[in-house]
Design a protein around this motif. Structure first.
Motif, mmCIF file in Angstrom:
data_model
loop_
_atom_site.group_PDB
_atom_site.id
_atom_site.type_symbol
_atom_site.label_atom_id
_atom_site.label_comp_id
_atom_site.label_asym_id
_atom_site.label_seq_id
_atom_site.Cartn_x
_atom_site.Cartn_y
_atom_site.Cartn_z
ATOM 1 N N GLU A 31 -16.450 83.467 -50.787
ATOM 2 C CA GLU A 31 -17.306 82.311 -50.514
ATOM 3 C C GLU A 31 -18.124 81.949 -51.758
ATOM 4 O O GLU A 31 -18.299 80.761 -52.077
ATOM 5 N N GLU A 65 -16.002 80.155 -54.244
ATOM 6 C CA GLU A 65 -15.776 78.778 -53.824
ATOM 7 C C GLU A 65 -17.019 77.927 -54.090
ATOM 8 O O GLU A 65 -16.921 76.761 -54.510
ATOM 9 N N VAL A 66 -18.200 78.498 -53.870
ATOM 10 C CA VAL A 66 -19.455 77.763 -54.104
ATOM 11 C C VAL A 66 -19.596 77.408 -55.583
ATOM 12 O O VAL A 66 -19.926 76.260 -55.941
ATOM 13 N N ARG A 125 -17.223 77.106 -57.774
ATOM 14 C CA ARG A 125 -16.200 76.111 -58.122
ATOM 15 C C ARG A 125 -16.646 74.713 -57.697
ATOM 16 O O ARG A 125 -16.537 73.754 -58.477
ATOM 17 N N ARG A 126 -17.170 74.600 -56.450
ATOM 18 C CA ARG A 126 -17.598 73.285 -55.959
ATOM 19 C C ARG A 126 -18.755 72.731 -56.787
ATOM 20 O O ARG A 126 -18.834 71.527 -57.070
ATOM 21 N N LYS A 127 -19.674 73.597 -57.165
ATOM 22 C CA LYS A 127 -20.829 73.143 -57.958
ATOM 23 C C LYS A 127 -20.399 72.659 -59.332
ATOM 24 O O LYS A 127 -20.906 71.638 -59.833
ATOM 25 N N GLU A 130 -17.459 71.450 -60.131
ATOM 26 C CA GLU A 130 -16.743 70.180 -59.962
ATOM 27 C C GLU A 130 -17.704 69.050 -59.627
ATOM 28 O O GLU A 130 -17.470 67.889 -60.000
ATOM 29 N N ALA A 131 -18.793 69.371 -58.899
ATOM 30 C CA ALA A 131 -19.774 68.339 -58.541
ATOM 31 C C ALA A 131 -20.428 67.736 -59.785
ATOM 32 O O ALA A 131 -20.788 66.547 -59.807
ATOM 33 N N THR A 146 -18.079 65.179 -60.981
ATOM 34 C CA THR A 146 -17.982 64.065 -60.030
ATOM 35 C C THR A 146 -19.169 63.118 -60.213
ATOM 36 O O THR A 146 -19.033 61.892 -60.141
ATOM 37 N N GLU A 204 -23.790 68.651 -53.608
ATOM 38 C CA GLU A 204 -24.014 70.057 -53.905
ATOM 39 C C GLU A 204 -25.357 70.238 -54.610
ATOM 40 O O GLU A 204 -25.704 69.454 -55.484
ATOM 41 N N TYR A 249 -18.414 78.117 -63.967
ATOM 42 C CA TYR A 249 -17.045 78.650 -63.878
ATOM 43 C C TYR A 249 -17.014 80.143 -64.222
ATOM 44 O O TYR A 249 -16.302 80.935 -63.594
#
Length: 646
Positions: free
Chosen positions: A310, A313-314, A316-318, A320-321, A324, A375, A393
């Motif tokens: 988890e 994944e957090v 990675r999302r941050k 990518e955010a 974005t 995020e 990363y």
């Protein structure tokens, strides 16, 4: 579900134990927290066991439980004092859960006492003094310790030996309800107190003071009926639900009308069945501590691995955010970097707090927290967007390594668990398939077989048992047989005076087969039979008779050309299945036997035959003749015939 014996159960068991009177104590075993097994030689019936299990169940088991090889100090003590003691009267003390067994030896009389209350106990008493006991304990009014006088617990109301006046007096002295009064004041116990209420048709919660004399008289009559039924005409009954025994009693119980009922021929068999069920339930519910420990470790490792995944994944999302919401992130970092060199920390905080998507700022750490593409991300405003994304990363990568290590450890734990469970399953399978011994008889201490006419033939195994078999068992009306070979065993044909010629030949053949002739692998030989008064231990002048040998005076009745051939097969003796080794003619009515001859190769076939008969290997090996054995013929039903018979 029933946890212990009631006084009525004890009374029923004591009635059955009357069959042990006159028996002799053979061996005593003790193991676990409170298991004591007494093995007895019962005249005409062979060996029987009396089992005191878990310090609260006393009964005669159908199959001898597994016993330890080495005796405990308690077992050794009992063996020393009461080995070969003769069993006298067995009685229940009053209506308590106490059983007293009288024992007699040349050095005096003993009492073996079983207490099935207060944690349970076994005590050996002589002349009123405790010699030894399973559990040492101090009570308010008595002590159960070696050297102390044995005092019976305070006598309680005895419903088996009370008058109606005694019953009424005890009942009226209670200020409790009906069922509690019957259970305690009248000493019936909860199970039978409810039964009396049920049979009388009174609400068990009715205060005793409100029960009229007529109803009390009915209660007494019902109680006496139950007592008489248990003592004179017991009907051991199991009460079942979904095939599982929920309760048991020596009589039928109206209070269990909602349960299925199953009768048993004896209370011992009923208790034995019930305890086997309990053991199976416990074994099914039992979890090996090692398995439990591994399962806890695996659960923790699975939880840790999930947390690491988890976190990956957090991160990675941050990261990518940031890309974005690239424009806003880049602008925020640029503004804060410029203003941080111009403004104080307080002014910088004040200005940053006015930006809608910024939730916090810490100038001391060059950190700003904001919401980007949904995020919440904390950034270092001294670095550009790529550097901040790279940091995220890298953190994710570090957690990913931890996750990989955690997964490796988890897989190792799962493999360890699988290996352990496989080993446990193998042990359980071996235990489940372990052959159970057949019922044992007194004559199995010797070599033996049953003739075609149903007569018992016994033979010595060695010099010691050769002496015993003649001195103890050769009686008037029996016959003596012996192979015409030096050192052959003495053979006794019980009630042999009435035996047919075929039976006498069978005994002579058996005598030959159990001699050195078998070891020498002879094809045939000679043996003889004689009368008891011809057998003597007194030598002629100048001669010496060694141990195990006897002198035969007078005519010897010879049987010639006896083939050295025996059979090992399945018979039924006194309604018990046995595996017997004897002349082939004795198995004419059996459809399961092997014909054997002296072996021409090393090794024995006992293990193979034991597997086929589904008995322990030792049970076959001890009945075989001396030397090697070779199976020359097999009589066995085909698989399809066996299936039809099942």
């Amino acid at each position: 579900m029933k946890k212990e014996m009631s006084s009525f159960d004890v009374r029923s068991i004591v009635t059955e134990m009357a069959a042990l009177e006159g028996a002799h104590m053979d061996k005593i075993y003790h193991w676990g927290a409170g298991n004591v097994l007494f093995r007895l030689n019962v005249q005409g019936e062979g060996k029987k066991e009396l089992f005191f299990k878990d310090k609260k169940w006393l009964y005669c088991p159908s199959v001898k439980p597994e016993t330890p090889t080495l005796p405990t100090s308690f077992a050794s003590f009992l063996r020393k004092y009461i080995d070969n003691a003769r069993v006298g009267k067995v009685r229940q003390v009053g209506f308590d859960r106490i059983v007293e067994m009288e024992l007699s030896k040349s050095d005096g009389d003993y009492r073996l006492i079983f207490e099935m209350f207060g944690g349970g106990n076994v005590l050996l008493v002589k002349d009123g003094t405790i010699l030894n006991c399973l559990i040492q304990k101090t009570w308010k009014d008595r002590k159960t310790r070696p050297g102390e006088p044995y005092l019976m617990p305070k006598t309680r109301f005895d419903p088996t030996d009370s008058s109606e006046e005694d019953f009424l007096r005890s009942f009226r002295a209670s200020d409790s309800d009906c069922v509690r009064t019957l259970a305690t004041s009248v000493n019936l116990g909860g199970q039978y107190a409810e039964e009396v209420c049920k049979r009388v048709g009174i609400d068990k919660s009715t205060p005793a003071s409100q029960v009229d004399d007529g109803t009390v008289a009915k209660m007494y009559a019902v109680m006496r009926d139950i007592v008489n039924h248990v003592v004179a005409d017991p009907e051991p009954t199991a009460f079942l639900k979904d095939g599982q025994i929920q309760d048991l009693a020596p009589i039928d119980m109206m209070s269990h009308e909602d349960l299925e009922k199953q009768r048993y021929e004896s209370m011992s068999k009923l208790i034995d069945t019930f305890l086997v069920q309990i053991q199976e339930d416990e074994e099914e519910a039992f979890v090996d501590p090692r398995v439990e420990k591994l399962n806890k470790r695996i659960a923790k490792q699975e939880e840790t691995l999930e947390e690491y995944r988890e976190q990956c994944e957090v991160y990675r999302r941050k990261a990518e955010a940031l890309y974005t919401d690239y424009a806003r992130v880049s602008e925020l970092l640029t503004v804060l970097l410029e203003q941080s060199s111009k403004l104080t920390w307080d002014k910088l905080k004040e200005g940053a707090s006015k930006i809608p998507f910024v939730s916090a700022i810490d100038p001391s750490k060059n950190a700003v927290t904001g919401t980007f593409a949904g995020e919440t991300v904390t950034l270092d405003y001294t670095k550009n967007i790529d550097a901040n994304a790279s940091d995220l990363y890298q953190r994710g990568k570090a957690v990913g390594e931890k996750a990989k290590n955690a997964e490796t450890a988890l897989n190792e734990s799962r493999a360890e668990l699988a290996k352990l469970e496989k080993g446990i399953a193998k042990i359980k399978a071996e235990m489940a398939s372990k052959a159970q011994p057949t019922k044992q008889f007194w004559f199995e201490r010797y070599k033996w077989f049953i003739t075609t006419g149903g007569r018992l033939v016994i033979a010595g195994r060695d010099a010691h048992t050769n002496d015993n078999v003649v001195k103890k068992h050769l009686k008037e009306g029996d016959l003596y047989a012996h192979a015409d070979v030096h050192g052959a065993p003495s053979v006794i044909i019980k009630d042999g005076a009435k035996a047919s010629n075929d039976e006498l030949r069978e005994a002579c053949l058996f005598a030959l087969a159990q001699s050195k002739s078998w070891i020498a692998a002879l094809a045939e030989g000679t043996a003889f039979w004689a009368y008891p008064d011809q057998v003597s231990k007194t030598p002629n002048p100048g001669e010496f008779v060694p141990r195990g040998a006897f002198i035969i005076r007078g005519k010897r009745n010879y049987e010639h050309h006896l083939p050295l051939e025996l059979a090992v097969g399945e018979i039924y003796y006194q309604n018990a299945r046995k595996v017997m080794c004897g002349p082939v003619s004795c198995f004419e009515k059996s459809d399961r036997y092997f014909v054997i001859k002296p072996g021409k190769k090393t090794g024995r076939m006992s293990n193979e035959m034991a597997k086929r008969f589904d008995v322990p290997e030792e049970e076959v090996s001890r009945i075989l003749p001396p030397g090697d054995v070779e199976i020359v013929r097999e009589v066995w039903p085909r698989d399809d015939e066996e299936s039809e018979g099942q």
